[in-house]
Design a protein around this motif. Structure first.
Motif, PDB file in Angstrom:
ATOM      1  N   GLU A 220     -38.663  30.492  33.251  1.00  0.00           N
ATOM      2  CA  GLU A 220     -38.647  31.154  34.549  1.00  0.00           C
ATOM      3  C   GLU A 220     -40.077  31.383  35.017  1.00  0.00           C
ATOM      4  O   GLU A 220     -41.005  31.485  34.214  1.00  0.00           O
ATOM      5  CB  GLU A 220     -37.912  32.497  34.473  1.00  0.00           C
ATOM      6  CG  GLU A 220     -36.429  32.369  34.184  1.00  0.00           C
ATOM      7  CD  GLU A 220     -35.728  33.711  34.196  1.00  0.00           C
ATOM      8  OE1 GLU A 220     -36.409  34.748  33.988  1.00  0.00           O
ATOM      9  OE2 GLU A 220     -34.507  33.741  34.444  1.00  0.00           O
ATOM     10  N   LEU A 221     -40.234  31.460  36.338  1.00  0.00           N
ATOM     11  CA  LEU A 221     -41.534  31.745  36.921  1.00  0.00           C
ATOM     12  C   LEU A 221     -41.728  33.249  37.071  1.00  0.00           C
ATOM     13  O   LEU A 221     -40.762  34.013  37.177  1.00  0.00           O
ATOM     14  CB  LEU A 221     -41.655  31.093  38.295  1.00  0.00           C
ATOM     15  CG  LEU A 221     -41.533  29.570  38.367  1.00  0.00           C
ATOM     16  CD1 LEU A 221     -41.634  29.097  39.814  1.00  0.00           C
ATOM     17  CD2 LEU A 221     -42.606  28.897  37.517  1.00  0.00           C
ATOM     18  N   ARG A 246     -37.309  33.075  40.971  1.00  0.00           N
ATOM     19  CA  ARG A 246     -37.702  33.039  39.556  1.00  0.00           C
ATOM     20  C   ARG A 246     -37.272  31.735  38.880  1.00  0.00           C
ATOM     21  O   ARG A 246     -37.901  31.278  37.935  1.00  0.00           O
ATOM     22  CB  ARG A 246     -37.081  34.238  38.844  1.00  0.00           C
ATOM     23  CG  ARG A 246     -37.588  34.485  37.446  1.00  0.00           C
ATOM     24  CD  ARG A 246     -36.879  35.693  36.859  1.00  0.00           C
ATOM     25  NE  ARG A 246     -37.241  36.922  37.554  1.00  0.00           N
ATOM     26  CZ  ARG A 246     -36.429  37.944  37.761  1.00  0.00           C
ATOM     27  NH1 ARG A 246     -35.175  37.891  37.352  1.00  0.00           N
ATOM     28  NH2 ARG A 246     -36.871  39.027  38.372  1.00  0.00           N
ATOM     29  N   GLN A 247     -36.214  31.127  39.383  1.00  0.00           N
ATOM     30  CA  GLN A 247     -35.709  29.892  38.768  1.00  0.00           C
ATOM     31  C   GLN A 247     -36.473  28.643  39.206  1.00  0.00           C
ATOM     32  O   GLN A 247     -36.162  27.543  38.761  1.00  0.00           O
ATOM     33  CB  GLN A 247     -34.221  29.713  39.101  1.00  0.00           C
ATOM     34  CG  GLN A 247     -33.345  30.889  38.726  1.00  0.00           C
ATOM     35  CD  GLN A 247     -33.588  31.370  37.317  1.00  0.00           C
ATOM     36  OE1 GLN A 247     -33.642  30.563  36.386  1.00  0.00           O
ATOM     37  NE2 GLN A 247     -33.740  32.678  37.141  1.00  0.00           N
ATOM     38  N   ASP A 248     -37.448  28.815  40.123  1.00  0.00           N
ATOM     39  CA  ASP A 248     -38.228  27.695  40.661  1.00  0.00           C
ATOM     40  C   ASP A 248     -37.352  26.776  41.515  1.00  0.00           C
ATOM     41  O   ASP A 248     -36.736  25.821  41.015  1.00  0.00           O
ATOM     42  CB  ASP A 248     -38.889  26.877  39.558  1.00  0.00           C
ATOM     43  CG  ASP A 248     -39.970  25.940  40.108  1.00  0.00           C
ATOM     44  OD1 ASP A 248     -40.043  25.764  41.345  1.00  0.00           O
ATOM     45  OD2 ASP A 248     -40.740  25.379  39.304  1.00  0.00           O
ATOM     46  N   ARG A 250     -37.998  24.462  43.517  1.00  0.00           N
ATOM     47  CA  ARG A 250     -38.447  23.089  43.710  1.00  0.00           C
ATOM     48  C   ARG A 250     -37.639  22.116  42.865  1.00  0.00           C
ATOM     49  O   ARG A 250     -37.058  22.486  41.847  1.00  0.00           O
ATOM     50  CB  ARG A 250     -39.931  22.959  43.360  1.00  0.00           C
ATOM     51  CG  ARG A 250     -40.855  23.867  44.142  1.00  0.00           C
ATOM     52  CD  ARG A 250     -42.261  23.797  43.585  1.00  0.00           C
ATOM     53  NE  ARG A 250     -42.289  24.160  42.170  1.00  0.00           N
ATOM     54  CZ  ARG A 250     -43.315  23.936  41.349  1.00  0.00           C
ATOM     55  NH1 ARG A 250     -44.406  23.326  41.814  1.00  0.00           N
ATOM     56  NH2 ARG A 250     -43.258  24.302  40.082  1.00  0.00           N
ATOM     57  N   SER A 254     -41.524  18.425  40.018  1.00  0.00           N
ATOM     58  CA  SER A 254     -42.442  18.514  41.152  1.00  0.00           C
ATOM     59  C   SER A 254     -43.886  18.560  40.667  1.00  0.00           C
ATOM     60  O   SER A 254     -44.201  19.226  39.682  1.00  0.00           O
ATOM     61  CB  SER A 254     -42.145  19.768  41.979  1.00  0.00           C
ATOM     62  OG  SER A 254     -40.890  19.687  42.604  1.00  0.00           O
ATOM     63  N   HIS A 256     -47.959  19.410  40.720  1.00  0.00           N
ATOM     64  CA  HIS A 256     -48.685  20.658  40.929  1.00  0.00           C
ATOM     65  C   HIS A 256     -49.423  20.602  42.266  1.00  0.00           C
ATOM     66  O   HIS A 256     -50.390  19.871  42.430  1.00  0.00           O
ATOM     67  CB  HIS A 256     -49.671  20.876  39.774  1.00  0.00           C
ATOM     68  CG  HIS A 256     -50.385  22.186  39.854  1.00  0.00           C
ATOM     69  ND1 HIS A 256     -51.743  22.308  39.664  1.00  0.00           N
ATOM     70  CD2 HIS A 256     -49.932  23.441  40.115  1.00  0.00           C
ATOM     71  CE1 HIS A 256     -52.098  23.570  39.797  1.00  0.00           C
ATOM     72  NE2 HIS A 256     -51.015  24.279  40.069  1.00  0.00           N
ATOM     73  N   VAL A 275     -46.525  27.771  44.632  1.00  0.00           N
ATOM     74  CA  VAL A 275     -46.381  27.841  43.176  1.00  0.00           C
ATOM     75  C   VAL A 275     -47.662  27.327  42.540  1.00  0.00           C
ATOM     76  O   VAL A 275     -48.104  26.204  42.820  1.00  0.00           O
ATOM     77  CB  VAL A 275     -45.183  27.001  42.671  1.00  0.00           C
ATOM     78  CG1 VAL A 275     -45.084  27.093  41.154  1.00  0.00           C
ATOM     79  CG2 VAL A 275     -43.886  27.464  43.323  1.00  0.00           C
ATOM     80  N   ASP A 278     -47.314  28.893  36.415  1.00  0.00           N
ATOM     81  CA  ASP A 278     -46.065  29.589  36.158  1.00  0.00           C
ATOM     82  C   ASP A 278     -45.855  30.779  37.092  1.00  0.00           C
ATOM     83  O   ASP A 278     -45.001  31.630  36.830  1.00  0.00           O
ATOM     84  CB  ASP A 278     -46.028  30.091  34.713  1.00  0.00           C
ATOM     85  CG  ASP A 278     -45.850  28.945  33.726  1.00  0.00           C
ATOM     86  OD1 ASP A 278     -45.288  27.911  34.114  1.00  0.00           O
ATOM     87  OD2 ASP A 278     -46.282  29.087  32.562  1.00  0.00           O
ATOM     88  N   LEU A 280     -45.094  32.083  41.049  1.00  0.00           N
ATOM     89  CA  LEU A 280     -44.686  31.817  42.424  1.00  0.00           C
ATOM     90  C   LEU A 280     -45.176  32.966  43.300  1.00  0.00           C
ATOM     91  O   LEU A 280     -44.930  34.131  42.989  1.00  0.00           O
ATOM     92  CB  LEU A 280     -43.159  31.698  42.503  1.00  0.00           C
ATOM     93  CG  LEU A 280     -42.546  31.360  43.859  1.00  0.00           C
ATOM     94  CD1 LEU A 280     -41.245  30.563  43.677  1.00  0.00           C
ATOM     95  CD2 LEU A 280     -42.251  32.622  44.700  1.00  0.00           C
TER      96      LEU A 280
END
Length: 291
Positions: A220-221, A246-248, A250, A254, A256, A275, A278, A280
């Motif tokens: 998770e982010l 939190r789950q990203d 994208r 993806s 960076h 993002v 880690d 967001l």
């Protein structure tokens, strides 16, 4: 699914496919309202349902419905009208199957899929020429293929979804019942084909193995949500939004791009975020977009 018609539709805070959680467990505060079709809107039909804590929803993936990020609607709509529309990888709960549909036919042959030529007079499945026997699960980074029947990819011969959601309450009205649920990992307007109670002794298997899913740690982010922006979120919607972010949202794999601003449609608002590694960062909230 031509022989079945929806009994209801669910209304959620997620009007697009981009950002929808990959399962209901990861976003327990996402609210949904299930409203029945007129011919099934009988309060008697939900008698006893309020005694259960969770229910199963059987529903249909709508892979040709435009979605993606808020800024990608036009491109997504154009893709939906193309023959390979099923390759849209910003789909409902996933960029779940980011596979190249243009190569699906040859991939199917390479993987030993059934010959697409049916026997004379035989009824052929509508997906016989378009399905792919393998997909790229986002849990594996979107780079490794698994058999479609070993995944929960929306790109399957029959676009059937299955969700276990928490039953919040059953509202009885003169127009029929409205079922309120939490953990609604479905796009707004998704057709519901059946509703069944979750029965722990029959449905829970604590010693079950989860295949390749168990091999990859859940990631998770960290969500950086400035207080001044958090205060702009519709009351009661912040917890669900943070769970989604939190789950990203994208697509898997993806690259960076720390300066790229992504846009998520949520509860009538347009959420802008970046993002970096880690983390967001929520950077903007817009109001009143027409999705």
């Amino acid at each position: 699914m031509s022989s079945m018609e929806p009994i209801a539709h669910i209304h959620t805070d997620m009007p697009q496919k981009f950002g929808i959680p990959r399962n209901s467990l990861v976003a327990p505060h996402l609210h949904g309202r299930i409203v029945f079709e007129p011919e099934f809107s009988s309060n008697l039909a939900v008698t006893g349902l309020d005694g259960f804590s969770h229910i199963w929803l059987l529903w249909q993936f709508e892979n040709r419905v435009p979605g993606g990020t808020a800024g990608d609607i036009a491109a997504d709509a154009a893709a939906a009208s193309a023959p390979d529309a099923a390759a849209d990888s910003n789909t409902a709960a996933d960029a779940t199957a980011a596979f190249d549909m243009a190569a699906a036919s040859s991939a199917a042959v390479d993987a030993g899929a059934p010959n697409s030529v049916a026997a004379p007079g035989a009824r052929r499945h509508p997906a016989a020429d378009t399905w792919s026997p393998t997909v790229r699960p986002p849990r594996l980074g979107g780079s490794k293929r698994m058999g479609v029947f070993a995944t929960r990819s929306p790109f399957r011969p029959n676009p059937i979804g299955l969700s276990c959601v928490k039953l919040d309450r059953v509202e009885l009205t003169d127009a029929g019942p409205i079922i309120h649920v939490l953990g609604a990992d479905l796009r707004d307007g998704t057709p519901i084909y059946d509703i069944k109670p979750y029965i722990p002794f029959a449905d829970c298997h604590p010693d079950a193995a989860a295949g390749f899913v168990d091999e990859v740690p859940w990631h998770e982010l960290t969500v950086d949500f400035p207080d001044d922006l958090a205060k702009q979120i519709t009351p009661g919607k912040l917890d669900g939004l943070v769970e989604v972010l939190r789950q990203d949202p994208r697509r898997a794999g993806s690259k960076h791009e720390p300066k790229r601003v992504y846009r998520l449609a949520y509860a009538g608002q347009d959420i802008g975020f970046t993002v970096d590694g880690d983390t967001l960062h929520v950077v903007e909230i817009r109001e009143g977009r027409n999705w």
